[in-house]
Design a protein around this motif. Sequence first.
Motif, PDB file in Angstrom:
ATOM      1  N   ARG A  97       2.295 -22.819  -7.864  1.00  0.00           N
ATOM      2  CA  ARG A  97       3.675 -22.951  -8.338  1.00  0.00           C
ATOM      3  C   ARG A  97       3.940 -21.941  -9.444  1.00  0.00           C
ATOM      4  O   ARG A  97       5.012 -21.344  -9.522  1.00  0.00           O
ATOM      5  CB  ARG A  97       3.926 -24.388  -8.826  1.00  0.00           C
ATOM      6  N   VAL A  98       2.931 -21.709 -10.296  1.00  0.00           N
ATOM      7  CA  VAL A  98       3.068 -20.709 -11.362  1.00  0.00           C
ATOM      8  C   VAL A  98       3.227 -19.314 -10.752  1.00  0.00           C
ATOM      9  O   VAL A  98       4.094 -18.530 -11.172  1.00  0.00           O
ATOM     10  CB  VAL A  98       1.862 -20.761 -12.330  1.00  0.00           C
ATOM     11  N   PHE A  99       2.413 -18.994  -9.735  1.00  0.00           N
ATOM     12  CA  PHE A  99       2.537 -17.686  -9.088  1.00  0.00           C
ATOM     13  C   PHE A  99       3.875 -17.550  -8.360  1.00  0.00           C
ATOM     14  O   PHE A  99       4.463 -16.462  -8.326  1.00  0.00           O
ATOM     15  CB  PHE A  99       1.373 -17.418  -8.142  1.00  0.00           C
ATOM     16  N   PHE A 100       4.378 -18.644  -7.795  1.00  0.00           N
ATOM     17  CA  PHE A 100       5.702 -18.630  -7.180  1.00  0.00           C
ATOM     18  C   PHE A 100       6.764 -18.278  -8.219  1.00  0.00           C
ATOM     19  O   PHE A 100       7.622 -17.425  -7.986  1.00  0.00           O
ATOM     20  CB  PHE A 100       5.999 -19.993  -6.534  1.00  0.00           C
ATOM     21  N   LEU A 101       6.697 -18.928  -9.387  1.00  0.00           N
ATOM     22  CA  LEU A 101       7.663 -18.660 -10.449  1.00  0.00           C
ATOM     23  C   LEU A 101       7.535 -17.232 -10.978  1.00  0.00           C
ATOM     24  O   LEU A 101       8.543 -16.585 -11.281  1.00  0.00           O
ATOM     25  CB  LEU A 101       7.504 -19.679 -11.574  1.00  0.00           C
ATOM     26  N   LEU A 102       6.298 -16.724 -11.084  1.00  0.00           N
ATOM     27  CA  LEU A 102       6.105 -15.328 -11.510  1.00  0.00           C
ATOM     28  C   LEU A 102       6.725 -14.357 -10.513  1.00  0.00           C
ATOM     29  O   LEU A 102       7.353 -13.371 -10.903  1.00  0.00           O
ATOM     30  CB  LEU A 102       4.617 -15.022 -11.683  1.00  0.00           C
ATOM     31  N   LEU A 103       6.549 -14.641  -9.226  1.00  0.00           N
ATOM     32  CA  LEU A 103       7.136 -13.760  -8.212  1.00  0.00           C
ATOM     33  C   LEU A 103       8.659 -13.829  -8.257  1.00  0.00           C
ATOM     34  O   LEU A 103       9.327 -12.804  -8.110  1.00  0.00           O
ATOM     35  CB  LEU A 103       6.607 -14.121  -6.823  1.00  0.00           C
ATOM     36  N   CYS A 104       9.209 -15.018  -8.469  1.00  0.00           N
ATOM     37  CA  CYS A 104      10.673 -15.148  -8.625  1.00  0.00           C
ATOM     38  C   CYS A 104      11.170 -14.314  -9.796  1.00  0.00           C
ATOM     39  O   CYS A 104      12.141 -13.560  -9.668  1.00  0.00           O
ATOM     40  CB  CYS A 104      11.061 -16.603  -8.847  1.00  0.00           C
ATOM     41  N   LEU A 105      10.493 -14.456 -10.919  1.00  0.00           N
ATOM     42  CA  LEU A 105      10.890 -13.737 -12.127  1.00  0.00           C
ATOM     43  C   LEU A 105      10.771 -12.227 -11.950  1.00  0.00           C
ATOM     44  O   LEU A 105      11.690 -11.476 -12.305  1.00  0.00           O
ATOM     45  CB  LEU A 105      10.042 -14.201 -13.311  1.00  0.00           C
ATOM     46  N   SER A 106       9.665 -11.772 -11.389  1.00  0.00           N
ATOM     47  CA  SER A 106       9.473 -10.324 -11.233  1.00  0.00           C
ATOM     48  C   SER A 106      10.449  -9.729 -10.215  1.00  0.00           C
ATOM     49  O   SER A 106      10.957  -8.625 -10.409  1.00  0.00           O
ATOM     50  CB  SER A 106       8.029 -10.005 -10.846  1.00  0.00           C
ATOM     51  N   THR A 107      10.729 -10.472  -9.147  1.00  0.00           N
ATOM     52  CA  THR A 107      11.680  -9.984  -8.145  1.00  0.00           C
ATOM     53  C   THR A 107      13.087  -9.902  -8.726  1.00  0.00           C
ATOM     54  O   THR A 107      13.787  -8.898  -8.545  1.00  0.00           O
ATOM     55  CB  THR A 107      11.650 -10.903  -6.912  1.00  0.00           C
ATOM     56  N   ALA A 108      13.495 -10.934  -9.444  1.00  0.00           N
ATOM     57  CA  ALA A 108      14.826 -10.930 -10.053  1.00  0.00           C
ATOM     58  C   ALA A 108      14.957  -9.844 -11.111  1.00  0.00           C
ATOM     59  O   ALA A 108      15.974  -9.142 -11.173  1.00  0.00           O
ATOM     60  CB  ALA A 108      15.123 -12.299 -10.659  1.00  0.00           C
ATOM     61  N   SER A 109      13.917  -9.675 -11.926  1.00  0.00           N
ATOM     62  CA  SER A 109      14.002  -8.643 -12.970  1.00  0.00           C
ATOM     63  C   SER A 109      14.007  -7.240 -12.377  1.00  0.00           C
ATOM     64  O   SER A 109      14.708  -6.363 -12.874  1.00  0.00           O
ATOM     65  CB  SER A 109      12.870  -8.799 -13.976  1.00  0.00           C
ATOM     66  N   ALA A 110      13.251  -7.020 -11.311  1.00  0.00           N
ATOM     67  CA  ALA A 110      13.272  -5.703 -10.656  1.00  0.00           C
ATOM     68  C   ALA A 110      14.648  -5.396 -10.082  1.00  0.00           C
ATOM     69  O   ALA A 110      15.168  -4.281 -10.232  1.00  0.00           O
ATOM     70  CB  ALA A 110      12.218  -5.643  -9.554  1.00  0.00           C
TER      71      ALA A 110
ATOM     72  N   LEU B  54      17.601  -6.772 -10.993  1.00  0.00           N
ATOM     73  CA  LEU B  54      18.585  -6.611 -12.070  1.00  0.00           C
ATOM     74  C   LEU B  54      18.413  -5.286 -12.808  1.00  0.00           C
ATOM     75  O   LEU B  54      19.404  -4.626 -13.144  1.00  0.00           O
ATOM     76  CB  LEU B  54      18.495  -7.775 -13.049  1.00  0.00           C
ATOM     77  N   THR B  55      17.169  -4.891 -13.036  1.00  0.00           N
ATOM     78  CA  THR B  55      16.923  -3.601 -13.696  1.00  0.00           C
ATOM     79  C   THR B  55      17.448  -2.455 -12.849  1.00  0.00           C
ATOM     80  O   THR B  55      18.087  -1.533 -13.357  1.00  0.00           O
ATOM     81  CB  THR B  55      15.416  -3.412 -13.951  1.00  0.00           C
ATOM     82  N   GLU B  56      17.200  -2.522 -11.561  1.00  0.00           N
ATOM     83  CA  GLU B  56      17.652  -1.457 -10.675  1.00  0.00           C
ATOM     84  C   GLU B  56      19.179  -1.425 -10.575  1.00  0.00           C
ATOM     85  O   GLU B  56      19.779  -0.356 -10.513  1.00  0.00           O
ATOM     86  CB  GLU B  56      17.024  -1.632  -9.292  1.00  0.00           C
TER      87      GLU B  56
ATOM     88  N   LEU C  63       0.832  -1.215   0.000  1.00  0.00           N
ATOM     89  CA  LEU C  63       0.000   0.000   0.000  1.00  0.00           C
ATOM     90  C   LEU C  63       0.863   1.260   0.000  1.00  0.00           C
ATOM     91  O   LEU C  63       0.543   2.237  -0.677  1.00  0.00           O
ATOM     92  CB  LEU C  63      -0.955  -0.006   1.192  1.00  0.00           C
ATOM     93  N   PHE C  64       1.966   1.242   0.758  1.00  0.00           N
ATOM     94  CA  PHE C  64       2.884   2.374   0.748  1.00  0.00           C
ATOM     95  C   PHE C  64       3.431   2.598  -0.662  1.00  0.00           C
ATOM     96  O   PHE C  64       3.487   3.732  -1.146  1.00  0.00           O
ATOM     97  CB  PHE C  64       4.036   2.135   1.729  1.00  0.00           C
ATOM     98  N   ASN C  65       3.801   1.513  -1.318  1.00  0.00           N
ATOM     99  CA  ASN C  65       4.316   1.612  -2.679  1.00  0.00           C
ATOM    100  C   ASN C  65       3.248   2.172  -3.626  1.00  0.00           C
ATOM    101  O   ASN C  65       3.549   2.985  -4.498  1.00  0.00           O
ATOM    102  CB  ASN C  65       4.790   0.239  -3.156  1.00  0.00           C
ATOM    103  N   ALA C  66       2.003   1.752  -3.450  1.00  0.00           N
ATOM    104  CA  ALA C  66       0.918   2.250  -4.302  1.00  0.00           C
ATOM    105  C   ALA C  66       0.702   3.753  -4.091  1.00  0.00           C
ATOM    106  O   ALA C  66       0.570   4.504  -5.062  1.00  0.00           O
ATOM    107  CB  ALA C  66      -0.370   1.483  -4.018  1.00  0.00           C
ATOM    108  N   PHE C  67       0.674   4.187  -2.844  1.00  0.00           N
ATOM    109  CA  PHE C  67       0.492   5.621  -2.568  1.00  0.00           C
ATOM    110  C   PHE C  67       1.676   6.438  -3.063  1.00  0.00           C
ATOM    111  O   PHE C  67       1.509   7.536  -3.586  1.00  0.00           O
ATOM    112  CB  PHE C  67       0.257   5.874  -1.080  1.00  0.00           C
ATOM    113  N   TRP C  68       2.877   5.884  -2.917  1.00  0.00           N
ATOM    114  CA  TRP C  68       4.062   6.592  -3.392  1.00  0.00           C
ATOM    115  C   TRP C  68       4.024   6.707  -4.912  1.00  0.00           C
ATOM    116  O   TRP C  68       4.347   7.760  -5.469  1.00  0.00           O
ATOM    117  CB  TRP C  68       5.309   5.842  -2.929  1.00  0.00           C
TER     118      TRP C  68
ATOM    119  N   PHE D 217      15.498   1.015  -1.890  1.00  0.00           N
ATOM    120  CA  PHE D 217      14.110   0.578  -1.770  1.00  0.00           C
ATOM    121  C   PHE D 217      13.905  -0.766  -2.461  1.00  0.00           C
ATOM    122  O   PHE D 217      13.232  -1.657  -1.938  1.00  0.00           O
ATOM    123  CB  PHE D 217      13.153   1.629  -2.351  1.00  0.00           C
ATOM    124  N   THR D 218      14.506  -0.944  -3.620  1.00  0.00           N
ATOM    125  CA  THR D 218      14.381  -2.208  -4.351  1.00  0.00           C
ATOM    126  C   THR D 218      15.036  -3.343  -3.573  1.00  0.00           C
ATOM    127  O   THR D 218      14.473  -4.434  -3.471  1.00  0.00           O
ATOM    128  CB  THR D 218      14.998  -2.089  -5.754  1.00  0.00           C
ATOM    129  N   ALA D 219      16.210  -3.103  -3.021  1.00  0.00           N
ATOM    130  CA  ALA D 219      16.886  -4.133  -2.226  1.00  0.00           C
ATOM    131  C   ALA D 219      16.051  -4.500  -1.001  1.00  0.00           C
ATOM    132  O   ALA D 219      15.912  -5.683  -0.662  1.00  0.00           O
ATOM    133  CB  ALA D 219      18.267  -3.648  -1.806  1.00  0.00           C
TER     134      ALA D 219
END
Length: 125
Positions: free
Chosen positions: A65-78, A80-82, A18-23, A93-95
């Motif tokens: 398991r699919v949602f677990f893999l999606l969260l892994c992928l999104s966390t790693a990509s965030a 690496l992008t940062e 929610l903090f992230n959404a408001f920010w 904040f990303t770390a």
Amino acid sequence: MKKAMLITYGISYSALILFNAFWTLSLEGSSVLAVLVSLLFPAIYLTGLWGYTFEQKIGSAIMWRVFFLLLCLSTASALLTEIMISRGTFIVFTAFSVVFTIPMLYFLYQYSKGQQSFWLNSTQS
């Protein structure tokens, strides 16, 4: 005790989202629709945490398991992008978000195991 810790983590995770959404809404040019979409997946992950905490079937183990893999992928990509862009305070904040997401990854992984008693018990709804 385990349930209390999981509930506390869920509340903390919700507060961070929610903090992230408001920010994000406070940034110039941000879209309400984009914020709502960004709240969709954390809500799904929190639903998985709820099922894991209270040992209830919600959906299927394969779906989680699919949602677990999606969260892994999104966390790693965030992360690496940062790291590639490295915009100062945003990397902190990303770390923090990545470290805070690691328990959710563990819980979703555990919840997605088909050997859990609540997945194997067909009488439970």
